[in-house]
Scaffold this active site. Structure first.
Site, PDB file in Angstrom:
ATOM      1  N   GLY A 164     -31.108 -42.007 -72.166  1.00  0.00           N
ATOM      2  CA  GLY A 164     -31.619 -42.392 -73.689  1.00  0.00           C
ATOM      3  C   GLY A 164     -30.654 -43.621 -74.137  1.00  0.00           C
ATOM      4  O   GLY A 164     -30.458 -43.585 -75.295  1.00  0.00           O
ATOM      5  N   LYS A 201     -28.368 -55.424 -61.535  1.00  0.00           N
ATOM      6  CA  LYS A 201     -28.585 -56.532 -62.015  1.00  0.00           C
ATOM      7  C   LYS A 201     -29.350 -56.308 -63.603  1.00  0.00           C
ATOM      8  O   LYS A 201     -30.290 -55.519 -63.316  1.00  0.00           O
ATOM      9  CB  LYS A 201     -29.190 -57.206 -61.131  1.00  0.00           C
ATOM     10  N   LEU A 203     -32.125 -57.524 -65.983  1.00  0.00           N
ATOM     11  CA  LEU A 203     -33.328 -58.120 -65.870  1.00  0.00           C
ATOM     12  C   LEU A 203     -33.610 -58.544 -67.319  1.00  0.00           C
ATOM     13  O   LEU A 203     -33.797 -57.791 -68.268  1.00  0.00           O
ATOM     14  CB  LEU A 203     -34.422 -57.498 -65.409  1.00  0.00           C
ATOM     15  N   ARG A 291     -39.682 -33.682 -64.509  1.00  0.00           N
ATOM     16  CA  ARG A 291     -40.469 -32.941 -65.463  1.00  0.00           C
ATOM     17  C   ARG A 291     -41.608 -33.379 -66.009  1.00  0.00           C
ATOM     18  O   ARG A 291     -42.084 -34.667 -65.513  1.00  0.00           O
ATOM     19  CB  ARG A 291     -39.401 -32.598 -66.605  1.00  0.00           C
TER      20      ARG A 291
END
Length: 447
Positions: A164, A201, A203, A291
């Site tokens: 989250g 890294k 992005l 899930r």
């Protein structure tokens, strides 16, 4: 097949599981807190059990109470939905110890994929492409500087036990790294009780692409295509679509086959989602969710396969109902998460819904557990419902979505409907030209 399933969740996902169970002729048990006594899934279940006060810790996360509800009602299986106990390996083990079936993967697989570092190691071993970064947890700043220099700035500091967006910080230079490490460790320790962090890294303009899989636990697995979840705010998805506007058929088949082979080799059982960042034609593994996902309906729309049915079948030992060659991707689907929040500040807006009207028509689905007069409680997530629209192609889907959003009415509280009505008319969104930073940049520039 199971005789009776206890649904250890609330809201729209509890109702979603209940409907699937009823279609399979299985009795249902709803558990609920005192705040959810009048919830729709409680009203429609065959039986219901109150498991505690409003606090999640004392109700939906209270394993003892859930076990007691299973014993009282004679349930032989538990579906955890998403959130709460759905990725809790200990819960799965406790259920097994009490001869109850956890409708989900094994505790071992939940535990492996719940540790971001171990998940990355496992993905790499199984042939899934991963983001360049540290092999394990970072022990000190010196080690972090060395790895960052090797992979190049900017780098992302991530919590090993995170999720989250918590415990996640970007360092664009060596000067930023120490503070990013300190802050991420502090957030991770507070949120997850584990301050271990690792480096990846960073992005600059990736898309968030995830692949839906189903495994039977016996070495067989299928993929059901990808979802594009790039429209996000603070790492929280708000708009998901399938298939991705950024991928072609060859890319879809390639990454789908890599993932399905990997989870088959793992011996994985049930539904799962392997998530990637995608940039310049390359996929980089970030995590696996063990899930059902909030956004699973868009996959159901383009494949015609009920993922909850498949979960229940696999958990009961019946195996998968389809093979890879049976799966076709038809048309395009988009899901909007309608939340009880201010549409632009995203401040929660609990309260009574004075008028609730959902759109309808061909290709329109609304998954929601609320109704006129329902009180959105302040104790849980703010999801009102999910609007899922399907069309023969993306253009038709977008036009249908625009019409459906205009029909959707939620009065009495704030909702994110106005934001979606705005987004559906945006040129970049219409063209599918966005990345994971697009929404936050748009909101910052337009307000």
């Amino acid at each position: 097949m199971f005789q009776k399933i206890l649904i250890a969740n609330r809201g729209e996902i509890a109702l979603r599981v209940l409907r699937a169970a009823k279609e399979l002729g299985i009795q249902t048990v709803a558990v609920h807190s005192t705040a959810d006594a009048n919830a729709m899934h409680v009203r429609l279940a065959d039986e219901s059990v109150c498991i505690g006060p409003p606090s999640s810790r004392e109700s939906y996360l209270n394993v003892h109470q859930i076990l007691s509800a299973c014993e009282i009602t004679g349930a032989d299986a538990v579906h955890p939905g998403y959130g709460f106990l759905s990725e809790n390996a200990k819960f799965a083990e406790i259920l097994a110890a009490h001869n109850l079936t956890f409708i989900g993967p094994s505790a071992e697989h939940i535990r492996i994929m719940g540790d971001k570092i171990e998940a990355k190691r496992t993905a790499k071993r199984l042939g899934i492409p991963v983001v360049p970064g540290s092999e394990g947890a970072i022990h000190d700043d010196r080690e972090a500087r060395q790895i960052a220099a090797e992979i190049g700035y900017p780098v992302l500091v991530k919590a090993s036990a995170g999720g989250g967006g918590r415990g996640m910080k970007v360092a664009r230079s060596e000067a930023d790294l120490s503070e990013a490490l300190s802050t991420a460790r502090s957030e991770a320790g507070s949120a997850f009780g584990d301050d271990a962090v690792y480096l990846e890294k960073y992005l600059e303009k990736p898309r968030h692409i995830e692949v839906q899989i189903m495994g039977d636990g016996a070495g067989n697995a299928i993929h059901l295509g990808e979802r594009d979840c790039s429209l996000q705010r603070r790492h929280q998805k708000i708009w998901e679509e399938a298939t991705s506007p950024a991928l072609n058929i060859e890319q879809r088949e390639k990454i789908g086959n890599i993932v399905s082979k990997a989870v088959a080799d793992l011996g994985y059982s049930g539904a799962g989602t392997v998530e990637f960042l995608y940039e310049n034609g390359e996929f980089f593994f970030i995590e696996m969710n063990t899930r059902l996902q909030v956004e699973h309906p868009v996959t159901e729309a383009i494949t015609g396969i009920d993922l909850v049915h498949e979960q229940i079948r696999v958990a009961s030992g019946a195996g998968l109902s389809v093979r890879q060659e049976d799966i076709w991707f038809l048309g395009h689907a988009i899901e909007c998460r309608i939340n009880a929040e201010d549409p632009y500040t995203f401040a929660p807006s609990p309260g009574v819904i004075t008028h609730f009207h959902t759109p309808g028509g061909l290709g329109v689905r609304v998954d929601s557990g609320v109704y006129t007069g329902y009180r959105i409680p302040p104790y849980y997530d703010s999801l009102i419902g999910k609007l899922i629209v399907h069309g023969r192609n993306r253009v038709e889907c977008m036009m249908r979505l625009r019409r459906a959003l205009d029909e959707f009415v939620v009065d009495g509280i704030n909702s994110t409907l106005p934001l979606f009505r705005e987004l559906v008319g945006n040129v970049d969104v219409a063209n599918g030209d966005y990345d994971i930073h697009w929404l936050e940049n748009y909101l910052a520039e337009s307000r």
